[in-house]
Design an enzyme around this catalytic site. Structure first.
Site, PDB file in Angstrom:
ATOM      1  N   GLU A   1      50.110 -46.812 -44.998  1.00  0.00           N
ATOM      2  CA  GLU A   1      51.154 -47.500 -45.572  1.00  0.00           C
ATOM      3  C   GLU A   1      49.614 -48.235 -46.671  1.00  0.00           C
ATOM      4  OE1 GLU A   1      54.182 -47.361 -45.949  1.00  0.00           O
ATOM      5  OE2 GLU A   1      54.121 -48.773 -44.017  1.00  0.00           O
TER       6      GLU A   1
ATOM      7  N   ASP B   1      49.513 -44.071 -49.940  1.00  0.00           N
ATOM      8  CA  ASP B   1      50.253 -42.612 -51.329  1.00  0.00           C
ATOM      9  C   ASP B   1      49.148 -42.485 -52.759  1.00  0.00           C
ATOM     10  OD1 ASP B   1      51.636 -44.676 -51.753  1.00  0.00           O
ATOM     11  OD2 ASP B   1      53.402 -43.102 -51.982  1.00  0.00           O
TER      12      ASP B   1
ATOM     13  N   GLY C   1      66.850 -52.990 -50.078  1.00  0.00           N
ATOM     14  CA  GLY C   1      65.461 -54.097 -49.797  1.00  0.00           C
ATOM     15  C   GLY C   1      65.309 -54.669 -48.862  1.00  0.00           C
TER      16      GLY C   1
ATOM     17  N   GLY D   1      63.020 -52.031 -47.400  1.00  0.00           N
ATOM     18  CA  GLY D   1      61.776 -51.051 -46.851  1.00  0.00           C
ATOM     19  C   GLY D   1      61.394 -49.452 -46.506  1.00  0.00           C
TER      20      GLY D   1
ATOM     21  N   SER E   1      63.796 -47.177 -48.293  1.00  0.00           N
ATOM     22  CA  SER E   1      63.598 -46.550 -49.326  1.00  0.00           C
ATOM     23  C   SER E   1      65.545 -45.530 -49.710  1.00  0.00           C
ATOM     24  CB  SER E   1      62.435 -45.080 -48.836  1.00  0.00           C
ATOM     25  OG  SER E   1      61.236 -45.347 -49.162  1.00  0.00           O
TER      26      SER E   1
ATOM     27  N   ASP F   1      58.405 -41.626 -50.484  1.00  0.00           N
ATOM     28  CA  ASP F   1      59.175 -41.757 -50.050  1.00  0.00           C
ATOM     29  C   ASP F   1      59.718 -40.901 -50.920  1.00  0.00           C
ATOM     30  OD1 ASP F   1      58.431 -44.422 -49.461  1.00  0.00           O
ATOM     31  OD2 ASP F   1      58.812 -45.465 -51.270  1.00  0.00           O
TER      32      ASP F   1
ATOM     33  N   TYR G   1      53.087 -55.638 -55.581  1.00  0.00           N
ATOM     34  CA  TYR G   1      53.302 -54.588 -55.564  1.00  0.00           C
ATOM     35  C   TYR G   1      52.689 -53.798 -56.033  1.00  0.00           C
ATOM     36  CZ  TYR G   1      54.259 -49.013 -54.475  1.00  0.00           C
ATOM     37  OH  TYR G   1      53.705 -48.363 -54.376  1.00  0.00           O
TER      38      TYR G   1
HETATM   39  C1  GLA Z   1      56.499 -48.090 -51.427  1.00  0.00           C
HETATM   40  C2  GLA Z   1      56.796 -47.154 -52.171  1.00  0.00           C
HETATM   41  C3  GLA Z   1      55.578 -45.590 -51.583  1.00  0.00           C
HETATM   42  C4  GLA Z   1      54.405 -46.192 -50.718  1.00  0.00           C
HETATM   43  C5  GLA Z   1      54.507 -47.820 -49.849  1.00  0.00           C
HETATM   44  C6  GLA Z   1      53.632 -48.470 -49.507  1.00  0.00           C
HETATM   45  O1  GLA Z   1      57.664 -47.665 -50.673  1.00  0.00           O
HETATM   46  O2  GLA Z   1      57.686 -46.113 -52.869  1.00  0.00           O
HETATM   47  O3  GLA Z   1      54.730 -45.392 -52.797  1.00  0.00           O
HETATM   48  O4  GLA Z   1      53.553 -47.219 -52.106  1.00  0.00           O
HETATM   49  O5  GLA Z   1      55.717 -48.840 -50.225  1.00  0.00           O
HETATM   50  O6  GLA Z   1      53.346 -47.505 -48.272  1.00  0.00           O
END
Ligand code: GLA
Length: 394
Positions: A51, A54, A138, A140, A142, A188, A237
């Site tokens: 996490e 990326d 919303g 997590g 994707s 994602d 973020y």
């Molecule tokens: C979100 C972003 C990803 C990644 C995660 C954390 O999902 O879209 O690219 O950075 O957070 O791992």
């Protein structure tokens, strides 16, 4: 109307999908008074481990899940794009050559993908699109990458453009970074485009090398949604990204991928904590892959708990709700490991559970969480599915 580089199938083959294809086709017909020619589907994902690595050129291990965004499409009249969102019961219309921001979420994601494809030099054409999804937004998982990749598949398909899934993922990441304005990494979009059923997807985000890692049959992946919603654009973020970039700069390396744990001692806080998480998380991903391959599920579980602690204490992206869900999981029989998944700041936990311990998991985690907090958390047993699927309806 076939995409050479993308898997094109007849309906009724491949993964079972959760969106009712026939009802989406019917919706398309009601919205546009004609039949769709193509169906493009892309999955959401749960990240098993890796996490906030990326965008630091590190390692990630996501799994595409059986929650999907589906787009029914047909070439449109002239240069006009007409889009209908089933979930928002809302329409949009614009010229394919000039996608402009509206400031309204789903519309901007669709327009962003067209913008990025045009920017990459592809010639698009007018199109009618009907869009439906069951990836909870919303949380997590994707939903935005699934939307981007499904729309990209549809736009390319109706314009007879052949694009490799990896390239499509990079184009969609650019759409999100530059048009929507969220500085997300590439995990994602790659998971939504390139995953394989029954496998996790190991990605080296520096080289984009990928490897499929089989998921053992004796486990199930359970996602628990804390129901604390967040929009990535409204969380810190981007700030975390900047902190990581600042840490790399202070260390004199191009990204935190190049840093070793011994290097970071001299950093100031909070950069030191952020960097420690990233450097140690990369190591955990590689160990997790070894553990999966050797069926050492106990070790994989430990790594997941360590990842959660590091995200909570070092990276500062957990919430009390997520911490409680992980703690309850750690006290429940048949659970190997649990952690927050995705960006954090709310959203979901991912849990690695023995296949025959699902009922105990629900009682020990979801129901206990409800008793203790009155939380509306829900659980989802995930199946690992293929990435982008394009079906010709003709
Ligand atoms: C979100 C972003 C990803 C990644 C995660 C954390 O999902 O879209 O690219 O950075 O957070 O791992």
């Amino acid at each position: 109307m076939i995409l050479a580089a993308l898997p094109t199938r007849k309906p009724g083959t491949g993964n079972p999908v959760t969106i009712e294809r026939r009802s989406l086709q019917q919706t398309f017909e009601n919205a546009f008074h004609r039949e769709p020619e193509v169906l493009s589907e892309a999955p959401g994902r749960v990240n098993l481990i890796g996490e906030h690595t990326d965008y630091n050129e590190g390692f990630v291990l996501p799994i595409a899940i059986d929650r999907t965004v589906a787009v029914a499409a047909a070439p449109g009249a002239g240069r006009t794009v007409r889009a209908y969102s089933v979930d928002f019961d809302a329409r949009d219309e614009w010229r394919i050559d000039a996608p402009r921001r509206t400031g309204r979420e789903w519309r901007d994601y669709v327009r962003a993908v067209a913008w990025a494809l045009l920017d990459a030099g592809y010639e698009l054409r007018g199109v009618d699109l009907a869009i439906a999804g069951d990836v909870p937004p919303g949380s997590g998982l994707s939903s935005s990458a699934a939307l981007e990749i499904a729309v990209a598949g549809a736009l390319c398909s109706v314009a007879d453009i052949s694009v490799q899934p990896e390239r499509l993922a990079l184009i969609c990441q650019k759409a999100e970074n530059q048009f929507v304005g969220v500085q997300s990494g590439v995990m994602d979009q790659l998971a939504a485009a390139c995953s394989r059923a029954g496998h996790a997807l190991l990605i080296d985000c520096r080289s984009l090398d990928r490897d499929f890692v089989a998921l053992p049959g004796e486990i199930v992946i359970i996602v628990v949604d804390s129901k604390v919603p967040r929009r990535l654009g409204e969380t810190p973020y981007n700030q975390r990204r900047e902190e990581c970039a600042a840490a790399a700069q202070e260390l004199g390396v191009s990204s935190l991928r190049e840093a070793a744990i011994g290097d970071i001692e001299g950093l100031r806080e909070p950069l030191k904590r952020r960097a420690r998480h990233v450097v140690s998380e990369n190591q955990r991903v590689l160990e997790a892959v070894d553990a999966l391959r050797s069926r050492n599920l106990a070790r994989l579980g430990e790594l997941m708990y360590e990842s959660h602690a590091s995200l909570r204490d070092g990276f500062g992206v957990s919430t009390p709700e997520l911490d409680l869900l992980v703690e309850l999981a750690s006290r429940t029989t048949g659970v190997f490991g649990a952690r927050l998944t995705g960006a954090g700041f709310g959203g979901c936990t991912v849990n690695l559970v023995e296949r025959d311990a699902v009922a105990g998991f629900e009682a020990g985690v979801v129901e206990r969480d409800r008793e203790r907090t009155g939380s509306p958390a829900t659980m989802l047993i995930c199946k690992a599915v293929d990435g982008l699927r394009i079906y010709s309806l003709g």
